[in-house]
Design a protein around this motif. Sequence first.
Motif, mmCIF file in Angstrom:
data_model
loop_
_atom_site.group_PDB
_atom_site.id
_atom_site.type_symbol
_atom_site.label_atom_id
_atom_site.label_comp_id
_atom_site.label_asym_id
_atom_site.label_seq_id
_atom_site.Cartn_x
_atom_site.Cartn_y
_atom_site.Cartn_z
ATOM 1 N N GLU A 266 0.650 -1.368 0.088
ATOM 2 C CA GLU A 266 -0.088 -0.009 -0.027
ATOM 3 C C GLU A 266 0.874 1.222 0.059
ATOM 4 N N VAL A 267 1.918 1.165 0.746
ATOM 5 C CA VAL A 267 2.810 2.493 0.818
ATOM 6 C C VAL A 267 3.209 3.195 -0.317
ATOM 7 N N PRO A 268 3.030 4.529 -0.649
ATOM 8 C CA PRO A 268 3.477 5.127 -1.896
ATOM 9 C C PRO A 268 4.716 5.196 -2.256
ATOM 10 N N VAL A 269 5.602 5.478 -1.158
ATOM 11 C CA VAL A 269 7.015 5.649 -1.373
ATOM 12 C C VAL A 269 7.821 4.323 -0.639
ATOM 13 N N LEU A 270 8.818 3.991 -1.356
ATOM 14 C CA LEU A 270 9.578 2.701 -0.773
ATOM 15 C C LEU A 270 11.128 3.079 -0.924
ATOM 16 N N ALA A 271 11.688 3.560 -0.078
ATOM 17 C CA ALA A 271 13.002 3.599 0.220
ATOM 18 C C ALA A 271 13.918 2.610 0.250
ATOM 19 N N VAL A 272 15.250 2.434 -0.419
ATOM 20 C CA VAL A 272 16.017 1.388 -0.424
ATOM 21 C C VAL A 272 17.381 1.864 -0.234
ATOM 22 N N ALA B 253 6.028 6.551 3.942
ATOM 23 C CA ALA B 253 7.069 6.005 3.294
ATOM 24 C C ALA B 253 7.502 4.780 3.940
ATOM 25 N N ALA B 254 8.168 3.878 3.176
ATOM 26 C CA ALA B 254 8.701 2.596 3.961
ATOM 27 C C ALA B 254 10.150 2.270 3.645
ATOM 28 N N PHE B 255 11.021 2.252 4.828
ATOM 29 C CA PHE B 255 12.406 2.052 4.372
ATOM 30 C C PHE B 255 12.435 0.231 4.776
ATOM 31 N N VAL B 256 13.092 -0.381 3.574
ATOM 32 C CA VAL B 256 13.357 -1.620 3.973
ATOM 33 C C VAL B 256 14.688 -1.925 3.674
ATOM 34 N N ALA B 257 15.123 -3.024 4.434
ATOM 35 C CA ALA B 257 16.480 -3.917 4.718
ATOM 36 C C ALA B 257 16.435 -5.176 4.710
ATOM 37 N N LEU B 258 17.402 -5.941 4.303
ATOM 38 C CA LEU B 258 17.558 -7.364 4.638
ATOM 39 C C LEU B 258 17.221 -7.650 6.066
ATOM 40 N N ASP C 159 16.339 -8.266 9.705
ATOM 41 C CA ASP C 159 15.474 -7.578 10.655
ATOM 42 C C ASP C 159 16.058 -6.340 10.625
ATOM 43 N N ILE C 160 15.098 -5.174 10.659
ATOM 44 C CA ILE C 160 15.320 -3.625 10.272
ATOM 45 C C ILE C 160 16.173 -3.161 11.392
ATOM 46 N N LEU C 161 16.201 -3.723 12.603
ATOM 47 C CA LEU C 161 16.972 -3.278 13.713
ATOM 48 C C LEU C 161 18.111 -4.079 14.169
ATOM 49 N N PHE C 162 18.701 -4.891 13.448
ATOM 50 C CA PHE C 162 19.518 -6.038 13.716
ATOM 51 C C PHE C 162 20.853 -5.561 12.939
ATOM 52 N N TYR C 163 21.844 -4.931 13.231
ATOM 53 C CA TYR C 163 23.120 -4.620 12.167
ATOM 54 C C TYR C 163 22.399 -4.013 10.906
ATOM 55 N N SER C 164 21.199 -2.947 10.958
ATOM 56 C CA SER C 164 20.720 -2.612 9.799
ATOM 57 C C SER C 164 20.946 -0.880 9.619
ATOM 58 N N THR C 165 20.964 -0.757 8.441
ATOM 59 C CA THR C 165 21.104 0.888 8.251
ATOM 60 C C THR C 165 19.944 1.887 8.544
ATOM 61 N N PHE C 166 18.996 0.929 9.038
ATOM 62 C CA PHE C 166 17.900 1.935 9.625
ATOM 63 C C PHE C 166 18.297 2.606 10.713
#
Length: 253
Positions: free
Chosen positions: A37-43, A108-113, A115-122
């Motif tokens: 659903e989200v209109p913007v996807l940040a990678v 907006a959604a930011f996605v990462a491989l 878990d998003i809070l486990f050694y992640s760029t998030f």
Amino acid sequence: MSGESRAKGLSGTLYGIGVGPGDPELLTMKAHRILGEVPVLAVPTSYADAGSMALEVLRPLLAQRERAGRAPDIVSLLFPMTRDPDVLADARRKNAEVLLGALSRGDAAFVALGDILFYSTFGNLLSGLFPLAPDLRVEVVPGITAYAAGVAKLVEPLTQGSERLGVLPAVYAPEEIEKALDLFEVVVFMKINKVFPAVREILSRRGLLDRTAYISSVGMAGERIERRLDRVAPDEVPYMSLLVVRKNGWMPR
């Protein structure tokens, strides 16, 4: 899905979403719903014009959205592979400005491989966002880590009873490896391609090669999982590789 943010001038919510280790079928139902659903996807990308492994996980979902005429706007955020504090600070500021611009128009959604809070760029992204928008509304959707998915492929428990678990990131010295093996019954070494020979030598000296699983590119093309580390040559270890050491051994087969 959008709502009025407490951050002045922002109408959207930022979703931080872990997409799992690489298999699209390991995407959680909540992540699938929001990303549908989200209109913007940040990678995240590590250099300009680079591809995104997280985006590859979402290809089936994005194809569905495109066929339905609801494709999201995709924004690439640069996270340089460097320790230079000035370069990192500049990238953090630019990423925050880009994402806040998107959030001024909606969700907006930011996605990462993984878990998003486990050694992640998030985490890096949030450290740039909150100083500029301290009341920014953020919702986090956890994902499956690579080591959890790899152990599932082995059909082995990660920990049992009172066993202690230690997880080490990619950069560590030999003395840190030794200390972790002294302290914990189960140790996960993340992204070990550059330090594989040193880790292997220590594990060999401790008699742990047959108690160390090698997990590489789990859920992706080229996946490889070995129950014994002595089956893996140093020149066969790609970036997305990790080790799981069980000092008490694997279940008898």
